[in-house]
Design a protein around this motif. Sequence first.
Motif, PDB file in Angstrom:
ATOM      1  N   ILE A 144       1.784 -19.597  -8.683  1.00 19.29           N
ATOM      2  CA  ILE A 144       1.295 -20.354  -7.725  1.00 19.29           C
ATOM      3  C   ILE A 144       1.874 -19.867  -6.283  1.00 19.29           C
ATOM      4  CG2 ILE A 144       1.338 -22.808  -6.738  1.00 19.29           C
ATOM      5  CD1 ILE A 144      -0.524 -22.272  -9.178  1.00 19.29           C
ATOM      6  N   ARG A 145       3.075 -19.750  -6.341  1.00 17.19           N
ATOM      7  CA  ARG A 145       3.616 -19.480  -5.008  1.00 17.19           C
ATOM      8  C   ARG A 145       3.021 -18.019  -4.350  1.00 17.19           C
ATOM      9  NH1 ARG A 145       7.382 -23.259  -2.684  1.00 17.19           N
ATOM     10  NH2 ARG A 145       7.211 -24.769  -4.297  1.00 17.19           N
ATOM     11  N   ARG A 146       2.434 -17.322  -5.142  1.00 14.70           N
ATOM     12  CA  ARG A 146       1.866 -16.077  -4.653  1.00 14.70           C
ATOM     13  C   ARG A 146       0.673 -16.590  -3.771  1.00 14.70           C
ATOM     14  NH1 ARG A 146       3.026 -13.729  -9.797  1.00 14.70           N
ATOM     15  NH2 ARG A 146       1.017 -14.042 -10.670  1.00 14.70           N
ATOM     16  N   LEU A 147       0.142 -17.745  -3.897  1.00  9.06           N
ATOM     17  CA  LEU A 147      -0.749 -18.165  -3.252  1.00  9.06           C
ATOM     18  C   LEU A 147      -0.420 -18.835  -1.826  1.00  9.06           C
ATOM     19  CD1 LEU A 147      -2.948 -19.766  -5.956  1.00  9.06           C
ATOM     20  CD2 LEU A 147      -3.242 -17.529  -4.951  1.00  9.06           C
ATOM     21  N   GLY A 148      -1.349 -19.262  -0.856  1.00 10.70           N
ATOM     22  CA  GLY A 148      -0.845 -19.820   0.476  1.00 10.70           C
ATOM     23  C   GLY A 148      -0.172 -19.064   1.321  1.00 10.70           C
ATOM     24  N   THR A 149       0.646 -19.597   2.097  1.00  7.67           N
ATOM     25  CA  THR A 149       1.602 -19.046   2.878  1.00  7.67           C
ATOM     26  C   THR A 149       3.002 -19.565   3.121  1.00  7.67           C
ATOM     27  OG1 THR A 149       1.097 -20.532   4.792  1.00  7.67           O
ATOM     28  CG2 THR A 149      -0.343 -18.702   4.705  1.00  7.67           C
ATOM     29  N   THR A 150       4.031 -18.809   3.360  1.00  7.48           N
ATOM     30  CA  THR A 150       5.327 -19.411   3.602  1.00  7.48           C
ATOM     31  C   THR A 150       5.516 -20.478   4.381  1.00  7.48           C
ATOM     32  OG1 THR A 150       6.179 -16.989   3.411  1.00  7.48           O
ATOM     33  CG2 THR A 150       7.733 -18.654   4.058  1.00  7.48           C
ATOM     34  N   LEU A 181      -3.198 -23.431 -11.672  1.00  9.52           N
ATOM     35  CA  LEU A 181      -3.836 -24.323 -10.576  1.00  9.52           C
ATOM     36  C   LEU A 181      -4.635 -25.601 -11.090  1.00  9.52           C
ATOM     37  CD1 LEU A 181      -5.603 -21.201  -8.264  1.00  9.52           C
ATOM     38  CD2 LEU A 181      -3.742 -23.032  -7.537  1.00  9.52           C
ATOM     39  N   ASN A 182      -5.191 -25.369 -12.412  1.00  6.28           N
ATOM     40  CA  ASN A 182      -5.984 -26.635 -12.968  1.00  6.28           C
ATOM     41  C   ASN A 182      -5.011 -27.655 -12.970  1.00  6.28           C
ATOM     42  OD1 ASN A 182      -8.424 -25.247 -12.937  1.00  6.28           O
ATOM     43  ND2 ASN A 182      -8.263 -24.332 -14.884  1.00  6.28           N
ATOM     44  N   GLN A 183      -3.768 -27.413 -13.586  1.00  2.40           N
ATOM     45  CA  GLN A 183      -2.807 -28.367 -13.920  1.00  2.40           C
ATOM     46  C   GLN A 183      -2.273 -28.824 -12.476  1.00  2.40           C
ATOM     47  OE1 GLN A 183       1.172 -26.849 -15.277  1.00  2.40           O
ATOM     48  NE2 GLN A 183       1.625 -28.622 -15.880  1.00  2.40           N
ATOM     49  N   LEU A 184      -1.977 -28.144 -11.338  1.00  4.09           N
ATOM     50  CA  LEU A 184      -1.871 -28.444 -10.049  1.00  4.09           C
ATOM     51  C   LEU A 184      -2.755 -29.399  -9.509  1.00  4.09           C
ATOM     52  CD1 LEU A 184       0.891 -27.846  -8.309  1.00  4.09           C
ATOM     53  CD2 LEU A 184      -0.451 -26.301  -7.207  1.00  4.09           C
ATOM     54  N   ASN A 185      -3.954 -28.917  -9.689  1.00  2.76           N
ATOM     55  CA  ASN A 185      -5.119 -29.953  -8.984  1.00  2.76           C
ATOM     56  C   ASN A 185      -5.058 -31.362  -9.753  1.00  2.76           C
ATOM     57  OD1 ASN A 185      -6.878 -28.691  -7.146  1.00  2.76           O
ATOM     58  ND2 ASN A 185      -6.741 -27.090  -8.278  1.00  2.76           N
ATOM     59  N   GLN A 186      -4.817 -31.341 -11.040  1.00  5.62           N
ATOM     60  CA  GLN A 186      -4.626 -32.586 -11.825  1.00  5.62           C
ATOM     61  C   GLN A 186      -3.732 -33.286 -11.546  1.00  5.62           C
ATOM     62  OE1 GLN A 186      -4.943 -31.526 -15.814  1.00  5.62           O
ATOM     63  NE2 GLN A 186      -7.043 -30.822 -15.875  1.00  5.62           N
ATOM     64  N   LEU A 187      -2.484 -32.944 -11.377  1.00  3.83           N
ATOM     65  CA  LEU A 187      -1.424 -33.591 -11.161  1.00  3.83           C
ATOM     66  C   LEU A 187      -1.408 -34.224  -9.405  1.00  3.83           C
ATOM     67  CD1 LEU A 187       1.561 -31.392 -12.474  1.00  3.83           C
ATOM     68  CD2 LEU A 187       0.733 -33.664 -13.332  1.00  3.83           C
ATOM     69  N   SER A 188      -1.793 -33.217  -8.627  1.00  2.00           N
ATOM     70  CA  SER A 188      -2.118 -33.761  -7.251  1.00  2.00           C
ATOM     71  C   SER A 188      -3.275 -34.882  -7.092  1.00  2.00           C
ATOM     72  CB  SER A 188      -2.718 -32.762  -6.272  1.00  2.00           C
ATOM     73  OG  SER A 188      -3.916 -32.233  -6.509  1.00  2.00           O
ATOM     74  N   ARG A 229       6.504 -33.928 -11.772  1.00  3.04           N
ATOM     75  CA  ARG A 229       5.785 -33.009 -12.478  1.00  3.04           C
ATOM     76  C   ARG A 229       5.168 -32.038 -11.394  1.00  3.04           C
ATOM     77  NH1 ARG A 229       1.833 -35.854 -16.539  1.00  3.04           N
ATOM     78  NH2 ARG A 229       1.574 -33.665 -17.018  1.00  3.04           N
ATOM     79  N   LEU A 230       4.481 -32.603 -10.427  1.00  5.32           N
ATOM     80  CA  LEU A 230       4.011 -31.806  -9.101  1.00  5.32           C
ATOM     81  C   LEU A 230       4.866 -30.856  -8.728  1.00  5.32           C
ATOM     82  CD1 LEU A 230       1.368 -31.330  -7.699  1.00  5.32           C
ATOM     83  CD2 LEU A 230       2.193 -32.851  -6.011  1.00  5.32           C
ATOM     84  N   GLN A 231       6.142 -31.065  -8.293  1.00  7.14           N
ATOM     85  CA  GLN A 231       7.099 -30.501  -7.831  1.00  7.14           C
ATOM     86  C   GLN A 231       7.415 -29.186  -8.986  1.00  7.14           C
ATOM     87  OE1 GLN A 231      10.974 -32.203  -7.341  1.00  7.14           O
ATOM     88  NE2 GLN A 231      11.480 -30.838  -5.760  1.00  7.14           N
ATOM     89  N   LEU A 232       7.441 -29.284 -10.183  1.00  2.86           N
ATOM     90  CA  LEU A 232       7.480 -28.372 -11.181  1.00  2.86           C
ATOM     91  C   LEU A 232       6.624 -27.481 -11.154  1.00  2.86           C
ATOM     92  CD1 LEU A 232       9.403 -30.446 -14.071  1.00  2.86           C
ATOM     93  CD2 LEU A 232      10.234 -28.925 -12.717  1.00  2.86           C
ATOM     94  N   ALA A 233       5.351 -27.986 -11.283  1.00  2.83           N
ATOM     95  CA  ALA A 233       4.098 -27.072 -11.411  1.00  2.83           C
ATOM     96  C   ALA A 233       3.928 -26.251 -10.231  1.00  2.83           C
ATOM     97  CB  ALA A 233       2.895 -27.840 -11.460  1.00  2.83           C
ATOM     98  N   ALA A 234       4.312 -26.613  -8.998  1.00  3.68           N
ATOM     99  CA  ALA A 234       4.032 -25.939  -7.898  1.00  3.68           C
ATOM    100  C   ALA A 234       5.209 -24.763  -7.685  1.00  3.68           C
ATOM    101  CB  ALA A 234       4.235 -26.852  -6.270  1.00  3.68           C
TER     102      ALA A 234
END
Length: 308
Positions: free
Chosen positions: A87-93, A49-56, A77-82
């Motif tokens: 990470i995909r266990r969070l949020g919604t479909t 999540l930290n990596q994803l936040n930094q990239l966004s 890089r954001l696409q790979l991290a997401a």
Amino acid sequence: MQKSAIRLVMGLFIVLFVTAGCGNRLESADAALSSAGYGGADKQQSGALNQLNQLSEQLYTAAQAGNRQLAYTHINRLQLAAGKASIRRLGTTAGWRAFDNNVKKMRDILERKKAGSEGYIVAAKLKLAVDAISRPDSPLWLQYHEVLVDDWTRMRKAWQASSDSRMSGAVASLHVYRMHVERLEIAALMGHKDKPLMLLQEQLHHMGQLLDAAYGANSIESYRILAAFSALEETSAWLFDEALAAEAELGAGIPFHQSISVEEWLALFFIAGFILVILAYAIWRKYAYEQAHGSPASYQSSNWERKR
């Protein structure tokens, strides 16, 4: 007798507080066991999540500065991290579907020679989406409630103005309103707000149709416009109901938290008080007996036993 009673009372309070302390330690032990069981997975997810936040954030900064090449590197890089499973266990479909579509859209925009403001808007949407899964209890997109209220107020004032430009002012305010709703779209989907978001978008479309009709023919009934304003306000409030509820809770004060509930404490002190009353009554009777007979009650009792 008095010393024995005092010792008994002290022992009672010691038992009560030790019992409460044991409850606290048991809860702490359960929390420690839970942390030991899931600590590794949580640490891995937290790092992702930290990596994803930094990239966004980096993508947003690059898009804002108009650095197309750097933004293109960050979106890859954001696409790979997401795409990580943690990470995909969070949020919604629905949220991730919209996220992936906007990542693709961002790549298409950056492949052009001039990305313009369109790339900045998509980067902002992705940034809010990442924040929504990182902080589900207090995401940044909820702060758009006040922004939309201001947009709604300007649109309504423009419509109610007596100048000739009132229609164009209302249409322009509606356009800004739509842009702000579009910016928070993915984040709202990540927060399970798909139904109120869809209804708000429908209300915006309906409002646009009414304003276009009034702007063209100038024969639309005024009450229909006012009803559309009210419906838009109510739908927006539904979308942000969590933010409004959080503000109400903060206004009411911080809730008192403890490991033992208030009812349990009251029950414990009621029992302790009841026992103290009984002990005090026994001590008082002993004292009254000694004052009336001039000798300890235990001594009289022993003499009576010997006479028998």
